[in-house]
Design an enzyme around this catalytic site. Sequence first.
Site, PDB file in Angstrom:
ATOM      1  N   SER A 253      17.142  18.156  21.062  1.00  0.00           N
ATOM      2  CA  SER A 253      17.733  17.987  22.388  1.00  0.00           C
ATOM      3  C   SER A 253      18.393  16.617  22.490  1.00  0.00           C
ATOM      4  O   SER A 253      17.724  15.584  22.368  1.00  0.00           O
ATOM      5  CB  SER A 253      16.640  18.101  23.463  1.00  0.00           C
ATOM      6  OG  SER A 253      17.143  17.646  24.700  1.00  0.00           O
TER       7      SER A 253
ATOM      8  N   HIS B 159      20.364  21.389  21.614  1.00  0.00           N
ATOM      9  CA  HIS B 159      20.026  21.717  23.003  1.00  0.00           C
ATOM     10  C   HIS B 159      20.698  20.701  23.922  1.00  0.00           C
ATOM     11  O   HIS B 159      20.566  19.492  23.735  1.00  0.00           O
ATOM     12  CB  HIS B 159      18.508  21.663  23.140  1.00  0.00           C
ATOM     13  CG  HIS B 159      17.951  22.119  24.436  1.00  0.00           C
ATOM     14  ND1 HIS B 159      17.817  23.455  24.770  1.00  0.00           N
ATOM     15  CD2 HIS B 159      17.456  21.421  25.490  1.00  0.00           C
ATOM     16  CE1 HIS B 159      17.261  23.550  25.974  1.00  0.00           C
ATOM     17  NE2 HIS B 159      17.034  22.330  26.437  1.00  0.00           N
TER      18      HIS B 159
ATOM     19  N   ASP C  41      20.988  19.526  27.785  1.00  0.00           N
ATOM     20  CA  ASP C  41      20.355  19.626  29.100  1.00  0.00           C
ATOM     21  C   ASP C  41      21.319  19.216  30.197  1.00  0.00           C
ATOM     22  O   ASP C  41      21.782  18.078  30.232  1.00  0.00           O
ATOM     23  CB  ASP C  41      19.127  18.698  29.152  1.00  0.00           C
ATOM     24  CG  ASP C  41      17.953  19.246  28.365  1.00  0.00           C
ATOM     25  OD1 ASP C  41      17.577  20.405  28.612  1.00  0.00           O
ATOM     26  OD2 ASP C  41      17.424  18.513  27.507  1.00  0.00           O
TER      27      ASP C  41
ATOM     28  N   MET D  12      21.687  18.566  34.124  1.00  0.00           N
ATOM     29  CA  MET D  12      20.900  18.349  35.347  1.00  0.00           C
ATOM     30  C   MET D  12      21.816  17.875  36.466  1.00  0.00           C
ATOM     31  O   MET D  12      22.729  17.077  36.222  1.00  0.00           O
ATOM     32  CB  MET D  12      19.837  17.271  35.100  1.00  0.00           C
ATOM     33  CG  MET D  12      18.914  17.578  33.939  1.00  0.00           C
ATOM     34  SD  MET D  12      17.638  16.320  33.776  1.00  0.00           S
ATOM     35  CE  MET D  12      16.849  16.843  32.248  1.00  0.00           C
TER      36      MET D  12
ATOM     37  N   HIS E  38      21.099  24.324  28.644  1.00  0.00           N
ATOM     38  CA  HIS E  38      19.987  24.597  29.563  1.00  0.00           C
ATOM     39  C   HIS E  38      20.409  24.063  30.932  1.00  0.00           C
ATOM     40  O   HIS E  38      20.467  22.854  31.144  1.00  0.00           O
ATOM     41  CB  HIS E  38      18.731  23.873  29.017  1.00  0.00           C
ATOM     42  CG  HIS E  38      17.547  23.904  29.909  1.00  0.00           C
ATOM     43  ND1 HIS E  38      16.446  23.096  29.711  1.00  0.00           N
ATOM     44  CD2 HIS E  38      17.265  24.654  31.007  1.00  0.00           C
ATOM     45  CE1 HIS E  38      15.541  23.333  30.655  1.00  0.00           C
ATOM     46  NE2 HIS E  38      16.017  24.259  31.453  1.00  0.00           N
TER      47      HIS E  38
ATOM     48  N   MET F 290      19.828  23.073  34.403  1.00  0.00           N
ATOM     49  CA  MET F 290      18.839  22.739  35.440  1.00  0.00           C
ATOM     50  C   MET F 290      19.623  22.346  36.681  1.00  0.00           C
ATOM     51  O   MET F 290      19.646  21.176  37.082  1.00  0.00           O
ATOM     52  CB  MET F 290      17.942  21.596  34.949  1.00  0.00           C
ATOM     53  CG  MET F 290      16.919  22.052  33.919  1.00  0.00           C
ATOM     54  SD  MET F 290      16.252  20.685  32.968  1.00  0.00           S
ATOM     55  CE  MET F 290      17.529  20.542  31.722  1.00  0.00           C
TER      56      MET F 290
ATOM     57  N   MET G  59       9.378  26.818  29.892  1.00  0.00           N
ATOM     58  CA  MET G  59       9.254  25.363  30.046  1.00  0.00           C
ATOM     59  C   MET G  59       7.798  24.971  29.824  1.00  0.00           C
ATOM     60  O   MET G  59       6.897  25.489  30.482  1.00  0.00           O
ATOM     61  CB  MET G  59       9.680  24.927  31.453  1.00  0.00           C
ATOM     62  CG  MET G  59      11.163  24.957  31.738  1.00  0.00           C
ATOM     63  SD  MET G  59      12.198  24.086  30.529  1.00  0.00           S
ATOM     64  CE  MET G  59      11.667  22.372  30.720  1.00  0.00           C
TER      65      MET G  59
ATOM     66  N   ASP H  99      10.361  24.534  25.556  1.00  0.00           N
ATOM     67  CA  ASP H  99      11.049  23.270  25.820  1.00  0.00           C
ATOM     68  C   ASP H  99      10.128  22.274  26.520  1.00  0.00           C
ATOM     69  O   ASP H  99       9.697  22.513  27.641  1.00  0.00           O
ATOM     70  CB  ASP H  99      12.276  23.565  26.700  1.00  0.00           C
ATOM     71  CG  ASP H  99      13.162  22.351  26.931  1.00  0.00           C
ATOM     72  OD1 ASP H  99      12.921  21.300  26.310  1.00  0.00           O
ATOM     73  OD2 ASP H  99      14.104  22.475  27.743  1.00  0.00           O
TER      74      ASP H  99
HETATM   75  C1  DX5 Z   1      13.364  18.447  30.080  1.00  0.00           C
HETATM   76  C2  DX5 Z   1      14.441  18.995  29.182  1.00  0.00           C
HETATM   77  C3  DX5 Z   1      14.091  18.984  27.756  1.00  0.00           C
HETATM   78  C4  DX5 Z   1      13.883  17.601  27.159  1.00  0.00           C
HETATM   79  C5  DX5 Z   1      12.721  17.727  26.223  1.00  0.00           C
HETATM   80  O1  DX5 Z   1      13.652  18.763  31.393  1.00  0.00           O
HETATM   81  O2  DX5 Z   1      14.724  20.348  29.539  1.00  0.00           O
HETATM   82  O3  DX5 Z   1      15.016  19.715  26.980  1.00  0.00           O
HETATM   83  O4  DX5 Z   1      14.999  17.123  26.458  1.00  0.00           O
HETATM   84  O5  DX5 Z   1      12.335  16.459  25.817  1.00  0.00           O
HETATM   85  P1  DX5 Z   1      10.992  16.228  25.011  1.00  0.00           P
HETATM   86  O6  DX5 Z   1      11.072  17.011  23.741  1.00  0.00           O
HETATM   87  O7  DX5 Z   1      10.996  14.739  24.776  1.00  0.00           O
HETATM   88  O8  DX5 Z   1       9.844  16.678  25.867  1.00  0.00           O
HETATM   89 ZN    ZN Z   2      15.941  21.576  28.125  1.00  0.00          ZN
END
Ligand code: DX5
Ligand code: ZN
Length: 224
Positions: free
Chosen positions: A7, A32, A34, A36, A65, A67, A136, A174
Amino acid sequence: MIQIVPSIFAADFMRLGEEIRSVEQAGAQMIHVDIMDGHFVPNFTMGTPITESIRRSAHVKLDHHLMIDDPDTYAPIFIKAGADSVSVHYEVCRNLDRTLHMIRDHGALAGVVINPATPVAVLTEVLGIVDYVLVMSVNPGYGGQKFIPRSLGKVRELVRLRSERGLNFAIEIDGGAGRENIAEIARAGVDWVVAGSSVFGTRDASEAFRELQHSARGALSIKV
Ligand code: DX5
Ligand code: ZN
């Protein structure tokens, strides 16, 4: 075969190209990404320019992903920018069936995500139309959080439902995955393991990726 999915949330953005190349050379097939929005989760990350730049210079698949509160508006925009797979949270989709079909119609793989407080049971009606389910294993919004062990129960339930119903969606996990729990995660039946800080937060991302992938695959070849 089980895959580690680094990620980039945990990457050094000043050296993003190098970071991605290092895991790509170590064998990563997917990255990956993310997204947000500061509403659905209390944090912001990146927009389409990052997806477009990675798409131009990397060969890995880009797993997005979302969010965000409004995936219906933004999923097509990220697919156009280069996303290969897009997952949306069950918790924000009022017309989940329509959203998942829309993602597929735009040419990407469609995934549904459930938060730690959301049970697998709510997905009964969509398991037949998703390409993957993302469980999650931390509350979304931040990297480096502690893995919630109950998530593995959800993975086992999904493995059981998939075989009972003759389906073939992938199962992704994740949050909080690393050296200490990778074997247990692999044995629960996860196909894609997202790893942020345990890959990019280390001294050598490529070495960390190799070790995790090796441990995950090793755990599956040992008969217990
Ligand atoms: C958290 C993200 C993850 C994050 C995971 O909200 O969706 O993808 O990057 O990070 P680690 O592996 O450090 O928990
Ligand atoms: Zn994620």
